[in-house]
Design an enzyme around this catalytic site. Sequence first.
Site, mmCIF file in Angstrom:
data_model
loop_
_atom_site.group_PDB
_atom_site.id
_atom_site.type_symbol
_atom_site.label_atom_id
_atom_site.label_comp_id
_atom_site.label_asym_id
_atom_site.label_seq_id
_atom_site.Cartn_x
_atom_site.Cartn_y
_atom_site.Cartn_z
ATOM 1 N N HIS A 182 0.791 -1.232 0.121
ATOM 2 C CA HIS A 182 0.020 0.132 -0.051
ATOM 3 C C HIS A 182 0.771 1.421 -0.106
ATOM 4 O O HIS A 182 0.620 1.982 -0.977
ATOM 5 C CB HIS A 182 -0.945 0.161 1.382
ATOM 6 C CG HIS A 182 -1.781 1.110 1.392
ATOM 7 N ND1 HIS A 182 -3.060 1.007 1.002
ATOM 8 C CD2 HIS A 182 -1.480 2.560 1.746
ATOM 9 C CE1 HIS A 182 -3.793 2.441 1.307
ATOM 10 N NE2 HIS A 182 -2.730 3.086 1.636
ATOM 11 N N GLU A 183 1.812 1.245 0.908
ATOM 12 C CA GLU A 183 2.766 2.608 1.128
ATOM 13 C C GLU A 183 3.594 2.679 -0.134
ATOM 14 O O GLU A 183 3.862 3.928 -0.673
ATOM 15 C CB GLU A 183 3.575 2.437 2.230
ATOM 16 C CG GLU A 183 2.909 2.519 3.484
ATOM 17 C CD GLU A 183 1.888 3.690 3.622
ATOM 18 O OE1 GLU A 183 2.103 4.719 2.923
ATOM 19 O OE2 GLU A 183 0.694 3.503 4.277
ATOM 20 N N HIS A 186 1.806 4.200 -2.763
ATOM 21 C CA HIS A 186 1.683 5.824 -2.736
ATOM 22 C C HIS A 186 3.247 6.258 -3.405
ATOM 23 O O HIS A 186 2.929 7.196 -4.078
ATOM 24 C CB HIS A 186 1.665 6.069 -1.054
ATOM 25 C CG HIS A 186 0.407 6.187 -0.899
ATOM 26 N ND1 HIS A 186 -0.700 6.572 -1.509
ATOM 27 C CD2 HIS A 186 -0.046 5.410 0.699
ATOM 28 C CE1 HIS A 186 -1.895 6.226 -0.709
ATOM 29 N NE2 HIS A 186 -1.489 5.770 0.540
ATOM 30 N N HIS A 192 -5.645 7.065 -2.967
ATOM 31 C CA HIS A 192 -6.506 6.108 -2.323
ATOM 32 C C HIS A 192 -7.633 5.754 -3.104
ATOM 33 O O HIS A 192 -8.126 6.772 -3.838
ATOM 34 C CB HIS A 192 -6.999 6.519 -0.921
ATOM 35 C CG HIS A 192 -6.013 6.385 0.029
ATOM 36 N ND1 HIS A 192 -5.599 7.479 1.159
ATOM 37 C CD2 HIS A 192 -5.119 5.393 0.541
ATOM 38 C CE1 HIS A 192 -4.686 6.993 2.044
ATOM 39 N NE2 HIS A 192 -4.216 5.692 1.469
#
Length: 431
Positions: A182-183, A186, A192
């Site tokens: 997830h990070e 980014h 998101h």
Amino acid sequence: MEGVGGLWPWVLGLLSLPGVILGAPLASSCAGACGTSFPDGLTPEGTQASGDKDIPAINQGLILEETPESSFLIEGDIIRPSPFRLLSATSNKWPMGGSGVVEVPFLLSSKYDEPSRQVILEALAEFERSTCIRFVTYQDQRDFISIIPMYGCFSSVGRSGGMQVVSLAPTCLQKGRGIVLHELMHVLGFWHEHTRADRDRYIRVNWNEILPGFEINFIKSQSSNMLTPYDYSSVMHYGRLAFSRRGLPTITPLWAPSVHIGQRWNLSASDITRVLKLYGCSPSGPRPRGRGSHAHSTGRSPAPASLSLQRLLEALSAESRSPDPSGSSAGGQPVPAGPGESPHGWESPALKKLSAEASARQPQTLASSPRSRPGAGAPGVAQEQSWLAGVSTKPTVPSSEAGIQPVPVQGSPALPGGCVPRNHFKGMSED
């Protein structure tokens, strides 16, 4: 904007602390090697077990309840860009090299213990298997990421310039590599899923159930990097209880009310497709011209795995063979420490015009995503041991978007491959 401007000296001061610049955690939060135990003083959110806490619950202590709009984080885990809140991903992409791959230099703090390093390396290897992204060891490049065990899980969106911090506290690693993925999404430039500009067609935000003052984390973005249909199974989607004030859903799916959202197992098929589309490449290199996004096999032997992937796999294989891993090296290769006396400081992202938004299409669900479905055949959590023993060098090609229909998942699916929550690491006891 006055509140934001007054906040930045504090943020820059935070990022210039020795614990950040040296790639080490703050002394008060992590003495010695940072393990996978849950820090003292943290309490579960609602009825969630501590090991099941997702990013919003882990990071909630970093956001002042009195003035959450002044936090250095937005949307729960994104370092606030300055001076503007939202940018198109195309303005801060990582550059593609002459070999047709995108290299992202990284430093991994020596403060992580071996199980934590393994989780992080698994996430880096998943990007390398499925996309053209290659996380390479930092060697004095100007722009790089420093992965450190600060308090919380957060990062910037896209390439910010110079050194940029990716915080992965031990609690971020307890559920496996999902939060790391997830990070890193980014880092590659993605926002998101639940804040997409077209999100109101696919989810309902229950504003009355959000913690007072935390509504800012649900504001729709104007980012133009949607690129694929709305995906309930994306690793970038928050769960139903994100920032819930009393344990009731803050996010309700509209197309499939019982679908599971907020999975933290692996990249979904659309997550992979977004990376390939944003960077204009195929899993093994640049996108072939005139042949669509994915080239079919020509019958020739697959090319050898890249050196960076081989190093990651060697490190993981060595750790899997070792009954009691210790020290600061993996697979005979020293684990790079923090950035040390880095000459590069923190720089804000460049400002570019937003490109036209992608047209909205039907959302994907956990059941319709071949990579995120529990027990799926694509290389994910369920096949972790198989690729450690002998990884296939032929990259996985995500399924086509055409014909995907949202199918609700009944109840909460089991973890893939028989994985047990809160027991991802060797030697961790069940509570």
